[in-house]
Design an enzyme around this catalytic site. Sequence first.
Site, short mmCIF file in Angstrom:
data_model
loop_
_atom_site.label_atom_id
_atom_site.label_comp_id
_atom_site.label_asym_id
_atom_site.label_seq_id
_atom_site.Cartn_x
_atom_site.Cartn_y
_atom_site.Cartn_z
N TYR A 168 0.86 -1.20 0.00
CA TYR A 168 0.00 0.00 0.00
C TYR A 168 0.89 1.25 0.00
O TYR A 168 2.11 1.14 -0.11
CB TYR A 168 -0.97 -0.05 1.18
CG TYR A 168 -1.95 -1.20 1.05
CD1 TYR A 168 -2.89 -1.21 0.01
CD2 TYR A 168 -1.91 -2.30 1.90
CE1 TYR A 168 -3.78 -2.27 -0.14
CE2 TYR A 168 -2.79 -3.36 1.75
CZ TYR A 168 -3.72 -3.34 0.72
OH TYR A 168 -4.59 -4.40 0.57
N CYS A 341 -6.20 -22.16 3.22
CA CYS A 341 -6.74 -22.36 1.87
C CYS A 341 -7.08 -21.02 1.22
O CYS A 341 -7.13 -20.92 0.00
CB CYS A 341 -7.97 -23.26 1.91
SG CYS A 341 -9.40 -22.48 2.69
N CYS A 359 -14.93 -17.89 6.12
CA CYS A 359 -13.87 -18.87 6.35
C CYS A 359 -14.39 -20.20 5.82
O CYS A 359 -15.52 -20.60 6.14
CB CYS A 359 -13.54 -18.97 7.83
SG CYS A 359 -12.41 -20.34 8.18
N GLN A 417 -14.57 -36.07 -0.83
CA GLN A 417 -13.39 -35.83 -1.69
C GLN A 417 -12.12 -35.60 -0.87
O GLN A 417 -11.02 -35.93 -1.29
CB GLN A 417 -13.61 -34.55 -2.51
CG GLN A 417 -14.75 -34.62 -3.49
CD GLN A 417 -14.42 -35.59 -4.57
OE1 GLN A 417 -13.37 -35.54 -5.15
NE2 GLN A 417 -15.33 -36.51 -4.80
#
Length: 640
Positions: A168, A341, A359, A417
């Site tokens: 920034y 993730c 989240c 999965q």
Amino acid sequence: MLDQLLSPITIRNMKLDNRCVMPPMGTNLGNRDGTVSEKNLAYIKRRAESGVGLIISEIMGVHPSGCVGLGIYDDKFIPGLKQMVDVIHQAGSKVALQLHHAGREAFFQLKKGQALGPSAAASFIYGIPPKEMTLEDIRMIIQAFGDGAVRSQAAGADAVEIHAAHGYLLTQFLSVHANQRTDEYGGSFKDRARFVIEVIAEVRKRVGADYPILVRISAEEFIKNGYSVEDVISILPDLVAAGTDVIHASIGTHGSPGGITSAPAEYEAGWNAWRARKIKEAVDIPVIAVGRFTDPRAAEAVIANGDADMVAFGRQILADPDFLNKARAGRFEDIRQCLACNQGCIERLMLEMGSSVRCAINPETGQELLVPRKPAETPRQVWIVGGGPAGLTAAVESAKLGHQVTLFEQSNQLGGQVFFARQVPFKKVYGDWIDWLVDQLGKTGVTVRTGVTVTDEMLKVEKPEVVILATGGQKSVPAIRGMDQPSVCDAWQVLNREKPAGKNVVIIGAGLIGMETADFLVDQGSRVTLVELLKQSPVLRITGHGYQLHKRLRDANVQFRFSTTISGIEGDQVTLSCDNRDEVLDGVDQVVLAAGMKPRMELKETLKQQGIRHFIVGDADQVRRIIEATEEGARAAWDI
Ligand SMILES: Cc1cc2nc3c(=O)[nH]c(=O)nc-3n(C[C@H](O)[C@H](O)[C@H](O)COP(=O)(O)O)c2cc1C
């Protein structure tokens, strides 16, 4: 056990009960005019209940030209900020407001031609150059930081943090990539640091001697030709002389490759702490370490080793705001550890413009106002069909509300999965999360029936009151000649080690499953070619994990064939078709199917016919990511 971490520390007139810090995290939960919303308050209340010693607020724009979230550039913001500060104080933590100017990363101002930067050098992220700041602009923004700090005091905050990290405006002055000025604010690193130092000095002048000033700086720019930790060390005496009380040693910019500021799972807890240590060795003021901390015991070690004085837990406090209380009670196994993730947090904010924080594994985050806070008035008999992320989350959330929950899973294992994905490099944490969920099933009283297929008949006979259908997806099998050859198997069989890794493997599909299977196979010495119908991989390099995955596969010399189909498999020959031309690959001993998934919802019609109240969640509705699965699973539970 956590003696160091839980010991107090005093910074000027601020006494912190412990050395755990919630670092600043933008939420996009605020009102559109930059004022604090009810959502902000509910979100921060949950974080403050964590018992961390210090909460640093999300970015607060000190000037409209660089405001990309909450504002602190006008007195009109003070009442809302005061509410936020009060909520935090009531929970017992101290609070610093983070003063911020986005510079050339202020997208909407960039589009209007009103964003400011040290030079008219295009933003790495948006590719649009800002307006080069005049000396008058520089003075104006320095003063705006001072004004923001005074408003922070007026709101009752205990400290301010100056945001000089992550690319920034203040980092832009430090960076050769953004600062090409020829006046006193450009040139050598020391000269480029002049603006940062003047901002700190102005804030110190305005807040007085007792008020703590934290400075967050990226200890290294983490970009080609960027500044180094040695450069930062060279200006530390100036930062301290200007009035800095604490250095918060972060890393990188949003333009650095691989989303390093919120590092993916490839980086381990405390991976950036050595830079905090270098800084600590060079100054006499406290230093905060940050980066991938999920377990308070790792933070304890960092403080005990003398690497840092305090430790920040960013995404961890999104994943589990109760983590510290659980640690205090010795219940480490109950901590829901962040997967890094980034699906719900930083990548959602950066890539899904306008979205607010979530989240992937904690459906409450960012939705605090939607979560029922009391047990259900009428407990229901709830069947959850499917034990993947959506079903497991739905089960735990329903049981927490007092419903009588039975979870059915057709196979003998839970996790859907993820049961397979946990095998791929750097995804063990995903498996740990599934283990955590399974543990919670027991603790919340869910009855689990694995190896049971729920049939239409069972629904008709037993008529459960509510069904949450979380049956997930099933593999798509493309019509290719030779799919029945013995060399052909699917990705799950490979990941589950039912099929040994081949020597020369062709994978059908270069989506996430295909690429991760390639990653798994190259680890075992396979030579891999990925064949993909699309022009490019749907796995974005701009995401942290995507960047790492592409890099690993490139380094392992994995071949990608885009815009290509497979027209036949015979013996050890695979025929590829691209641009109406065929090419035969010889010596292929394994063909792995990873061509995507489609929803499974066999029971849907019976549920409708029987008039059973039901919800279809996760991949059973539409094949997507973990975050959609958990969110839909939880929402169904909350809506029962
Ligand atoms: C959703 C999200 C928003 C963030 N916003 C800010 C911010 O406003 N200011 C800041 O200095 N850092 C911000 N960060 C970076 C974090 O403060 C932290 O440095 C980073 O996530 C690494 O810490 P962790 O590994 O503990 O998550 C943000 C990170 C996330 C995940």
